[in-house]
Motif scaffolding. Structure first.
Motif, mmCIF file in Angstrom:
data_model
loop_
_atom_site.group_PDB
_atom_site.id
_atom_site.type_symbol
_atom_site.label_atom_id
_atom_site.label_comp_id
_atom_site.label_asym_id
_atom_site.label_seq_id
_atom_site.Cartn_x
_atom_site.Cartn_y
_atom_site.Cartn_z
ATOM 1 N N ASN A 133 0.848 -1.197 0.000
ATOM 2 C CA ASN A 133 0.000 0.000 0.000
ATOM 3 C C ASN A 133 0.882 1.246 0.000
ATOM 4 O OD1 ASN A 133 -2.483 -1.438 0.149
ATOM 5 N ND2 ASN A 133 -2.099 -1.810 2.317
ATOM 6 N N ASP A 134 0.237 2.410 0.084
ATOM 7 C CA ASP A 134 0.979 3.663 0.176
ATOM 8 C C ASP A 134 1.709 3.747 1.514
ATOM 9 O OD1 ASP A 134 0.078 4.901 -2.339
ATOM 10 O OD2 ASP A 134 -1.891 4.954 -1.389
ATOM 11 N N ILE A 135 2.714 4.622 1.597
ATOM 12 C CA ILE A 135 3.479 4.802 2.831
ATOM 13 C C ILE A 135 2.615 5.494 3.871
ATOM 14 C CG2 ILE A 135 5.487 5.924 3.880
ATOM 15 C CD1 ILE A 135 6.870 5.644 1.115
ATOM 16 N N ASP A 136 2.541 4.889 5.068
ATOM 17 C CA ASP A 136 1.734 5.421 6.164
ATOM 18 C C ASP A 136 2.435 6.587 6.853
ATOM 19 O OD1 ASP A 136 -0.268 3.467 5.839
ATOM 20 O OD2 ASP A 136 0.862 2.041 7.042
ATOM 21 N N VAL A 137 1.620 7.513 7.359
ATOM 22 C CA VAL A 137 2.136 8.692 8.047
ATOM 23 C C VAL A 137 1.286 8.966 9.287
ATOM 24 C CG1 VAL A 137 2.655 11.161 7.860
ATOM 25 C CG2 VAL A 137 2.873 9.711 5.842
ATOM 26 N N TRP A 138 1.952 9.162 10.409
ATOM 27 C CA TRP A 138 1.316 9.663 11.622
ATOM 28 C C TRP A 138 1.594 11.155 11.676
ATOM 29 C CZ3 TRP A 138 -1.753 7.086 14.972
ATOM 30 C CH2 TRP A 138 -1.702 5.694 14.979
ATOM 31 N N ILE A 139 0.589 11.987 11.990
ATOM 32 C CA ILE A 139 0.760 13.437 12.020
ATOM 33 C C ILE A 139 0.555 13.937 13.439
ATOM 34 C CG2 ILE A 139 -0.001 15.658 11.090
ATOM 35 C CD1 ILE A 139 -0.993 12.593 9.216
ATOM 36 N N GLY A 140 1.611 14.556 13.980
ATOM 37 C CA GLY A 140 1.594 15.039 15.355
ATOM 38 C C GLY A 140 1.123 16.469 15.495
ATOM 39 N N SER A 141 1.411 17.040 16.647
ATOM 40 C CA SER A 141 0.865 18.347 17.015
ATOM 41 C C SER A 141 1.814 19.523 16.811
ATOM 42 C CB SER A 141 0.428 18.317 18.485
ATOM 43 O OG SER A 141 1.556 18.070 19.319
ATOM 44 N N LEU A 142 3.053 19.271 16.405
ATOM 45 C CA LEU A 142 3.971 20.387 16.184
ATOM 46 C C LEU A 142 3.512 21.206 14.981
ATOM 47 C CD1 LEU A 142 7.402 18.578 16.731
ATOM 48 C CD2 LEU A 142 6.192 20.083 18.329
ATOM 49 N N SER A 143 3.755 22.492 15.019
ATOM 50 C CA SER A 143 3.255 23.367 13.953
ATOM 51 C C SER A 143 4.058 23.258 12.658
ATOM 52 C CB SER A 143 3.228 24.816 14.431
ATOM 53 O OG SER A 143 4.525 25.223 14.797
ATOM 54 N N ASN A 144 5.329 22.886 12.760
ATOM 55 C CA ASN A 144 6.125 22.774 11.536
ATOM 56 C C ASN A 144 5.903 21.412 10.886
ATOM 57 O OD1 ASN A 144 7.379 21.293 13.533
ATOM 58 N ND2 ASN A 144 9.439 21.834 12.912
ATOM 59 N N GLN A 145 5.904 21.372 9.576
ATOM 60 C CA GLN A 145 5.731 20.126 8.817
ATOM 61 C C GLN A 145 7.105 19.511 8.588
ATOM 62 O OE1 GLN A 145 3.164 18.438 6.946
ATOM 63 N NE2 GLN A 145 1.598 19.407 8.165
ATOM 64 N N THR A 146 7.604 18.788 9.579
ATOM 65 C CA THR A 146 8.930 18.187 9.513
ATOM 66 C C THR A 146 8.852 16.711 9.850
ATOM 67 O OG1 THR A 146 9.926 20.278 10.217
ATOM 68 C CG2 THR A 146 11.274 18.322 10.455
ATOM 69 N N VAL A 147 9.598 15.901 9.118
ATOM 70 C CA VAL A 147 9.710 14.487 9.474
ATOM 71 C C VAL A 147 10.532 14.425 10.751
ATOM 72 C CG1 VAL A 147 10.599 12.233 8.780
ATOM 73 C CG2 VAL A 147 9.563 13.741 7.067
ATOM 74 N N THR A 148 9.927 13.925 11.817
ATOM 75 C CA THR A 148 10.599 13.884 13.121
ATOM 76 C C THR A 148 11.128 12.504 13.468
ATOM 77 O OG1 THR A 148 8.407 13.672 14.131
ATOM 78 C CG2 THR A 148 9.393 15.860 14.112
ATOM 79 N N ALA A 149 10.565 11.463 12.852
ATOM 80 C CA ALA A 149 10.997 10.097 13.157
ATOM 81 C C ALA A 149 10.419 9.143 12.121
ATOM 82 C CB ALA A 149 10.550 9.695 14.557
ATOM 83 N N VAL A 150 10.888 7.905 12.189
ATOM 84 C CA VAL A 150 10.385 6.830 11.349
ATOM 85 C C VAL A 150 10.243 5.599 12.231
ATOM 86 C CG1 VAL A 150 10.919 5.288 9.421
ATOM 87 C CG2 VAL A 150 11.496 7.696 9.258
ATOM 88 N N ILE A 151 9.153 4.872 12.028
ATOM 89 C CA ILE A 151 8.975 3.588 12.709
ATOM 90 C C ILE A 151 9.205 2.483 11.686
ATOM 91 C CG2 ILE A 151 7.240 2.038 13.671
ATOM 92 C CD1 ILE A 151 6.531 4.051 15.573
ATOM 93 N N CYS A 152 10.017 1.511 12.060
ATOM 94 C CA CYS A 152 10.214 0.298 11.254
ATOM 95 C C CYS A 152 9.527 -0.824 12.010
ATOM 96 C CB CYS A 152 11.695 -0.010 11.092
ATOM 97 S SG CYS A 152 12.594 1.285 10.233
ATOM 98 N N SER A 153 8.563 -1.472 11.363
ATOM 99 C CA SER A 153 7.786 -2.487 12.074
ATOM 100 C C SER A 153 7.788 -3.823 11.350
ATOM 101 C CB SER A 153 6.335 -2.013 12.252
ATOM 102 O OG SER A 153 5.683 -1.955 11.001
ATOM 103 N N VAL A 154 7.556 -4.863 12.133
ATOM 104 C CA VAL A 154 7.360 -6.203 11.598
ATOM 105 C C VAL A 154 6.077 -6.736 12.226
ATOM 106 C CG1 VAL A 154 8.827 -7.276 13.368
ATOM 107 C CG2 VAL A 154 8.371 -8.484 11.247
ATOM 108 N N ASP A 155 5.236 -7.347 11.404
ATOM 109 C CA ASP A 155 3.970 -7.906 11.875
ATOM 110 C C ASP A 155 3.945 -9.381 11.481
ATOM 111 O OD1 ASP A 155 1.255 -8.739 12.110
ATOM 112 O OD2 ASP A 155 0.598 -6.655 11.947
#
Length: 121
Positions: A60-82
Motif C-alpha cells: 500500500n501507500d506509505i503510512d504517516v502519523w501526524i503530530g501536534s507540532l506546527s512545523n511540517q517536519t519528518v521527526t521520526a520513522v517507525i520500522c515495524s514487523v507484523d
C-alpha cells in the motif's frame, strides 16, 4: 562472506524523506479520535494517513502519523514487523513530539507486532 562497511549519510536520509513528503499528496483517512475500521476498540490518538502514489512494504501507500507540532517536519520513522500479516514496513512520523513518538511506538509494539523508532536529531 565479505561485507563492506559503509558510512551512512544521515542528513541525506532525512532530506530524502522530507522531499518525499513534500512532493506527495498527504491523505488523512483516519482522523484523530476515530476508530479503526476493523478494530473499533482502537481509537487513533493522532491523525493517520498516507502519501498517495507511494509504495510501502505491505504493498500500500506509505503510512504517516501526524503530530501536534506546527512545523511540517519528518521527526521520526517507525520500522515495524507484523508476524500475523507477515510483513514489514516503515511509517513516517510527521511533526510529532517525543511523547507522541513514544505513544506511536507503543501502538506498534503490541500483539504480533514489533517496532523500532528512528528519531531525527
Amino acid at each position: 562472506m565479505n561485507y563492506k562497511l559503509q558510512t551512512t549519510n544521515y542528513a541525506d536520509f532525512w532530506f530524502k524523506l522530507e522531499r518525499l513528503v513534500a512532493i506527495s499528496n498527504l491523505k488523512i483517512d483516519r482522523p484523530k479520535g476515530t476508530s479503526h475500521p476493523r478494530y473499533p476498540s482502537f481509537v487513533y490518538p493522532l491523525d493517520y494517513g498516507y502519501l498517495e502514489n507511494t509504495h510501502s512494504g505491505d504493498g500500500n501507500d506509505i503510512d504517516v502519523w501526524i503530530g501536534s507540532l506546527s512545523n511540517q517536519t519528518v521527526t521520526a520513522v517507525i520500522c515495524s514487523v507484523d508476524l500475523e500479516k507477515r510483513d514489514t514496513e516503515i511509517k513516517i512520523l510527521l511533526s510529532c513530539t517525543s511523547d507522541e513518538n513514544q505513544a506511536i511506538l507503543d501502538i506498534h509494539n503490541t500483539g504480533f507486532q514489533s517496532a523500532v523508532l528512528l528519531v531525527r536529531k
